[in-house]
Enzyme design. Structure first.
Site, PDB file in Angstrom:
ATOM      1  N   ASP A 162      21.169  71.230  69.620  1.00 42.38           N
ATOM      2  CA  ASP A 162      20.290  71.702  68.556  1.00 42.38           C
ATOM      3  C   ASP A 162      19.478  70.494  68.087  1.00 42.38           C
ATOM      4  O   ASP A 162      19.973  69.368  68.082  1.00 42.38           O
ATOM      5  CB  ASP A 162      21.154  72.263  67.425  1.00 42.38           C
ATOM      6  CG  ASP A 162      20.346  72.791  66.262  1.00 42.38           C
ATOM      7  OD1 ASP A 162      19.108  72.764  66.336  1.00 42.38           O
ATOM      8  OD2 ASP A 162      20.960  73.221  65.276  1.00 42.38           O
ATOM      9  N   ASP A 182      12.170  72.390  64.460  1.00 41.13           N
ATOM     10  CA  ASP A 182      11.599  73.485  63.687  1.00 41.13           C
ATOM     11  C   ASP A 182      12.093  73.400  62.253  1.00 41.13           C
ATOM     12  O   ASP A 182      12.971  72.612  61.928  1.00 41.13           O
ATOM     13  CB  ASP A 182      12.004  74.835  64.290  1.00 41.13           C
ATOM     14  CG  ASP A 182      13.507  75.078  64.190  1.00 41.13           C
ATOM     15  OD1 ASP A 182      14.275  74.088  64.260  1.00 41.13           O
ATOM     16  OD2 ASP A 182      13.923  76.243  64.045  1.00 41.13           O
ATOM     17  N   ASP A 203      25.839  80.763  69.826  1.00 40.34           N
ATOM     18  CA  ASP A 203      26.752  79.711  69.374  1.00 40.34           C
ATOM     19  C   ASP A 203      27.084  79.985  67.919  1.00 40.34           C
ATOM     20  O   ASP A 203      26.298  80.606  67.206  1.00 40.34           O
ATOM     21  CB  ASP A 203      26.121  78.312  69.501  1.00 40.34           C
ATOM     22  CG  ASP A 203      25.168  78.026  68.338  1.00 40.34           C
ATOM     23  OD1 ASP A 203      25.581  77.328  67.388  1.00 40.34           O
ATOM     24  OD2 ASP A 203      24.020  78.526  68.347  1.00 40.34           O
TER      25      ASP A 203
END
Length: 376
Positions: free
Chosen positions: A92, A146, A271
């Protein structure tokens, strides 16, 4: 990275496929155990490989950047070598962690300034340096930087945030072209759809992300407090737009029921910290409902943890023994519960895959959702 779509369920939008990377094949749909700081909490890598047996796990850029540091990871030869894991890893980008640090960060067009949760030191994440950091970590799949919006979220804020996420995506792509691989394996890049729970924004974002032409795509900003029905509605809207020939990853989801419902909508990858976090608090997920193993009712129940037998701990240990370990505050209890929950999650997605291939996923999913929606 290559994605092969092998089967689609005739009565739902559920898909079965494979993702091929330099670290091996990933059978989808897949659940990725979360290994935030180069460790799946409470589980030895040997048990992870031999008992839970995931094709891929997840690490987190924010946490790895702060500790052990990118310098250490580079010296080790990347995250795979550092943690002794020879299968796939996804990282991530840290966008969600930045979101969760709302009291200790400032978001601007350039990037995000934040304070470390460890020592309060100041740091800056930009689309450019997050790409460089993920290159040096060396995961097989890396994510765009993001902004994850909260729930509930004002429409205008969600719209501004979405457009900034799109601009950040363009910067990520531009910078990746200039940033060479750090190790002898390729990296796949996934952009992230945002837009909160507003259908028109999700449509805009999904179209923008689809047009980026990446090898896979992710959906972010869900599982942040919104009702499950809104999550499913947004997933359906987005999956109808994202390319069929590329994997779809729903970030941070979720309960076993959430996973099955989203598989039915066309999601391939998941996840969540729930199986490990809940395990440490004594909650077990099973095919027949959830168990609070701390309850007195299990004190003299010598039956297996789960009759499905998803890992060796289900047959080796009884409910009474596991309850005793929790009552005695013995760490082995948390370890056994964690292995059980992760094993159950992997069993669930693998069974879903079998059902998709067999063509009876929809009927099976309805039965499983009804069974699992119980407190035992």
């Amino acid at each position: 990275m290559k994605f092969n779509l092998l089967h689609t369920d005739p009565n739902t939008k559920a898909r079965a496929g494979t993702i091929e990377t330099d670290h091996g094949s990933i059978a989808t749909p897949i659940f990725m155990p979360v290994g935030t700081v180069a460790s799946v909490k409470g589980v030895h890598q040997r048990e992870l490989r031999e008992e839970i047996d995931p094709d891929i796990i997840l690490g987190n850029t924010y946490h790895l950047y702060l500790r052990p540091s990118i310098d250490i990871l580079e010296k080790a030869g990347g995250l795979h070598k550092f943690m002794g894991w020879d299968r796939n890893i996804l990282t991530d980008s840290g966008g969600y962690q930045v979101y969760s640090l709302s009291a200790n960060r400032k978001i601007k067009e350039e990037g995000v300034k934040f304070k470390s949760h460890i020592d309060g030191s100041l740091h800056v994440f930009t689309p450019e340096n997050v790409m460089e950091i993920q290159r040096k970590i060396g995961a097989d799949i890396i994510m765009a930087f993001d902004e994850c919006t909260p729930y509930p979220c004002d429409y205008q804020y969600a719209k501004r945030s979405m457009h900034m996420t799109h601009r950040w995506l363009d910067r990520c792509i531009d910078h990746l072209k200039k940033t060479p691989l750090s190790y002898a394996h390729d990296q796949a890049f996934f952009p992230i759809v945002q837009g909160s729970t507003y259908k028109d924004l999700r449509i805009q974002s999904a179209e923008y992300i689809a047009n980026a032409g990446a090898v896979g795509n992710a959906i972010g900003g869900l599982s942040v407090g919104e009702p499950a029905e809104e999550m499913y509605a947004m997933s359906e809207v987005v999956c109808d737009i994202l390319p069929e020939d590329k994997p779809r990853y729903l970030m941070g989801v979720g309960t076993p029921i959430n996973i099955l419902e989203n598989i039915a909508l066309g999601i391939d990858m998941f996840d969540c910290v729930m199986p490990t976090r809940n395990a440490r608090n004594g909650m077990l997920f099973t095919a027949h409902g959830t168990i609070n193993i701390k309850n007195r009712k299990w004190a003299d129940d010598f039956s297996a943890l789960d009759e499905m037998g998803t890992t060796f701990v289900d047959t080796e240990y009884s409910k009474a023994y596991l309850r005793h370990l929790f009552a005695a505050n013995e760490y082995l209890g948390k370890q056994i519960a964690t292995i059980h929950n992760l094993g159950f999650y992997l069993w669930l997605v693998r069974e879903a895959r079998k059902r998709i291939i067999a063509g009876d996923f929809g009927e099976w999913k309805t039965k499983m959702v009804r069974q699992m929606d119980k407190r035992l």
